[in-house]
Enzyme design. Sequence first.
Site, mmCIF file in Angstrom:
data_model
loop_
_atom_site.group_PDB
_atom_site.id
_atom_site.type_symbol
_atom_site.label_atom_id
_atom_site.label_comp_id
_atom_site.label_asym_id
_atom_site.label_seq_id
_atom_site.Cartn_x
_atom_site.Cartn_y
_atom_site.Cartn_z
ATOM 1 N N ASP A 1 0.785 -1.258 -0.159
ATOM 2 C CA ASP A 1 0.146 -0.164 -0.074
ATOM 3 C C ASP A 1 0.838 1.086 0.079
ATOM 4 O O ASP A 1 0.484 2.299 -0.577
ATOM 5 C CB ASP A 1 -0.959 0.092 1.272
ATOM 6 C CG ASP A 1 -2.086 -0.975 1.053
ATOM 7 O OD1 ASP A 1 -2.562 -1.291 -0.197
ATOM 8 O OD2 ASP A 1 -2.396 -1.512 2.077
ATOM 9 N N ASN B 1 -4.284 8.640 2.051
ATOM 10 C CA ASN B 1 -4.638 8.206 3.218
ATOM 11 C C ASN B 1 -5.006 9.285 4.473
ATOM 12 O O ASN B 1 -6.265 9.314 4.878
ATOM 13 C CB ASN B 1 -3.446 7.514 3.659
ATOM 14 C CG ASN B 1 -3.405 5.937 3.390
ATOM 15 O OD1 ASN B 1 -4.228 5.406 2.797
ATOM 16 N ND2 ASN B 1 -2.240 5.452 3.451
#
Length: 267
Positions: free
Chosen positions: A45, A126
């Site tokens: 990620d 994020n």
Amino acid sequence: MRYYVLDRGDPLSVELSQTFHKLAAEQGLELDAKSPDIVVSIGGDGTMLHAFHTFIDQISSIAFVGIHTGHLGFYADWKADEIPELVQMMSGHSDPGLLRPRIVRYPLIELELQKKSGASSHICLNEFTLKGVDGTVVAQVDINDQMFEMFRGDGICVSTPSGSTAYNKSLGGAMIHPTIEALQITEIASINNRVFRTLGSPLVLPKHHHCDIYSRKEQNLLLTIDHVNLPMNDMVSVRCQVSDRKISFVRYRPFPFWNRVRNAFLD
Ligand code: NAP
Ligand code: MN
């Protein structure tokens, strides 16, 4: 179809990106580092965060694909052994056995940073966090131009729905489905006393609401946008809201968000 590959740099990711290039050349895909249609991230990620920030200026015309080389990720949801299928799909070969790709779009957060030395705009995939470097942060939090609370503590985290499974989760925030256009504010170890009083619960703001965080003392702060650290000693404020821009991912098989959550944290 123009593509680009960004890998984590470890031996396995590098090897897989070489495999990818070889297969892509066979299928007539064009490698283009400047204006690719699809950006493939190989690693984890964190590699996707890199890919996103590398192509931030073109995100409206790029679809991202993440291949994981370790554990299954939230952004990196393709397995290494699926690379041949992925390349074939990208080259548009009409194999009836192949599912047609779908594009899913996830919300992002935009922020306006005001420093005494100037202003700048940023986007996060994020989250961003604001933390004290020498001690606790003292900051005033306003929501839609109204004073909400005076914060004192380690810091504040503002996350996207897809970022809700990352830092936000460690702070006790809720998992938010990425079809919900929202941002979540979580506290990092707030101090509560007569002077500083904070809500103590995560807050979720809808699109078109905004939050301002004002620095309320001379302090060295660390603003972290996804994986990027921006130390500063002259921050005035940060304004954040759900962005009008989104990130697009290519999906060729359904992989529901809740399955990924279960897979990552429960199975
Ligand atoms: P890192 O320290 O290597 O990453 C921390 C972990 O977060 C890695 O396991 C990473 O997965 C995972 N991760 C990243 N995005 C995620 C997501 N959307 N959902 C679930 N897990 C996710 O640093 P990094 O790889 O550069 O990633 C930066 C991110 O780390 C930040 O955006 C922040 O969310 C997170 N972080 C978390 C904490 C915490 O939980 N206390 C503290 C600081 C930062 P991979 O191994 O697949 O890359
Ligand atoms: Mn990482």
